[in-house]
Write an enzyme that holds these catalytic residues in place. Structure first.
Site, mmCIF file in Angstrom:
data_model
loop_
_atom_site.group_PDB
_atom_site.id
_atom_site.type_symbol
_atom_site.label_atom_id
_atom_site.label_comp_id
_atom_site.label_asym_id
_atom_site.label_seq_id
_atom_site.Cartn_x
_atom_site.Cartn_y
_atom_site.Cartn_z
ATOM 1 N N ASN A 1 0.859 -1.187 0.000
ATOM 2 C CA ASN A 1 0.000 0.000 0.000
ATOM 3 C C ASN A 1 0.897 1.240 0.000
ATOM 4 O OD1 ASN A 1 -1.868 1.994 0.438
ATOM 5 N ND2 ASN A 1 -2.364 1.371 2.541
ATOM 6 N N LYS B 1 0.041 4.245 -0.420
ATOM 7 C CA LYS B 1 -0.656 5.444 0.078
ATOM 8 C C LYS B 1 -0.447 6.618 -0.903
ATOM 9 C CE LYS B 1 -0.309 3.470 4.620
ATOM 10 N NZ LYS B 1 -0.322 3.634 6.067
ATOM 11 N N HIS C 1 -9.582 0.948 4.466
ATOM 12 C CA HIS C 1 -8.337 1.213 5.192
ATOM 13 C C HIS C 1 -8.627 2.201 6.332
ATOM 14 C CE1 HIS C 1 -4.362 2.718 6.158
ATOM 15 N NE2 HIS C 1 -3.908 1.579 5.671
ATOM 16 N N GLU D 1 -7.156 4.724 7.354
ATOM 17 C CA GLU D 1 -7.017 6.147 7.011
ATOM 18 C C GLU D 1 -8.280 6.662 6.312
ATOM 19 O OE1 GLU D 1 -3.188 5.755 5.116
ATOM 20 O OE2 GLU D 1 -2.353 5.264 7.081
ATOM 21 N N GLU E 1 -5.544 -4.821 10.663
ATOM 22 C CA GLU E 1 -4.567 -3.760 10.879
ATOM 23 C C GLU E 1 -4.955 -2.942 12.112
ATOM 24 O OE1 GLU E 1 -2.372 -2.626 7.012
ATOM 25 O OE2 GLU E 1 -4.249 -1.544 7.045
ATOM 26 N N GLY F 1 2.006 2.712 10.713
ATOM 27 C CA GLY F 1 2.919 3.838 10.548
ATOM 28 C C GLY F 1 3.575 4.303 11.832
ATOM 29 N N SER G 1 3.091 -1.614 10.565
ATOM 30 C CA SER G 1 4.529 -1.575 10.847
ATOM 31 C C SER G 1 5.232 -2.898 10.555
ATOM 32 C CB SER G 1 4.785 -1.119 12.284
ATOM 33 O OG SER G 1 4.345 0.215 12.450
#
Ligand code: PGA
Length: 263
Positions: A13, A15, A100, A102, A172, A178, A217
């Site tokens: 991904n 992003k 996701h 985000e 996740e 991150g 991560s």
């Protein structure tokens, strides 16, 4: 156990990176060498930003590396400014990510919207990665199981067991994304087992075709620990997937783990 029931998947991904098309193409080429080498043991899919789908698609031709988008809308066509339909993606992509964290936290996507996206993407013939995961506060409060099964069940209500082989669920934890604070493999394992139980409840024996990934991560130093888990069929990788050399080592590590007994 000799080998695995489901082929491991490493999903990259990217992003909102990289900034230039030339860098996207270079990254795709850099990764595709390792991916081709281990193609029989690990499936690799890259998820660039929308404008780089075409140049990356071109760079990946003949490599066996698959392409996906990071999001899609649920409608097929029409007056939806700024949106991209799964039918449009289907010409170029094999995959799409939906839900996701985000998208959920920064753009307010709800479980129901994620479910609509997943169903529309399936309908368009795409393979779909549905992301689920609890926030830091939910984790601290001990609500992980409740949150993850709630998110997943809403998506599963709109999906048919006949699409199980095109469905992937990525667990996740939001606090691991991150941050460099990856969830301990044993902890991730128990949530991924829960995910599989929910899949079995919804799909019966067809659930065996659904792959379950860990993301948050993941890097070259820890990817093997997840790949070795019986509950884990690969990883969804953010930051580390932007470094061709590191991501190539991760592909090799997952390929090596795929032949060893699961724990
Ligand atoms: P990360 O991102 O690997 O940078 O933690 C994972 C993801 O957001 O899918």
């Amino acid at each position: 156990m000799a080998g695995r029931v489901r082929q491991p998947l490493l999903a990259a991904n990217w992003k909102m990176n990289p900034l230039a098309a030339a860098d996207a193409v270079e990254l795709a080429r850099g990764v595709s060498r390792a991916a081709s080498e281990h193609a029989s043991l690990v499936e690799v899919a890259l998820f660039p930003p929308f404008p780089w789908l075409l140049p990356v698609w071109d760079a990946l031709k003949g490599t066996g590396v698959e392409l996906g988008a990071q999001d899609c809308f649920w409608e097929r066509a029409g007056a939806f400014t700024g949106e991209v339909s799964p039918a449009m993606l289907a010409g170029w992509c094999a995959w799409v990510i939906v839900g996701h964290s985000e998208r959920r936290t920064l753009f307010g996507e709800t479980d129901e919207q994620v479910a609509l996206k997943a169903a529309a993407a399936m309908e368009a013939g795409l393979s779909v990665i549905v992301c689920v995961g609890e926030s830091e506060a939910q984790f601290a409060a001990g609500h992980t199981e409740h949150v993850v099964s709630g998110q997943l069940d809403v998506a599963l209500r709109r999906l048919a067991a006949s699409g199980a082989d095109r469905l992937v669920v990525a667990y996740e934890p939001v606090w691991a994304i991150g941050t460099g604070r990856n969830a301990e493999p044993a902890l991730a394992h128990s949530t991924m087992r829960l995910v599989r139980q929910r899949l079995e409840r919804a799909f019966g024996p067809r659930a065996a075709s659904v792959r379950v990934l860990y993301g948050g991560s993941v890097n070259a130093a820890n990817v093997t620990a997840y790949a070795q888990l019986e509950s884990c069929d690969g990883s969804l990788v953010g930051g580390a997937s932007l470094k061709a050399e590191e991501f190539s080592r991760m592909i090799a590590a997952v390929a090596a783990a795929s032949g060893s007994p699961a724990t």
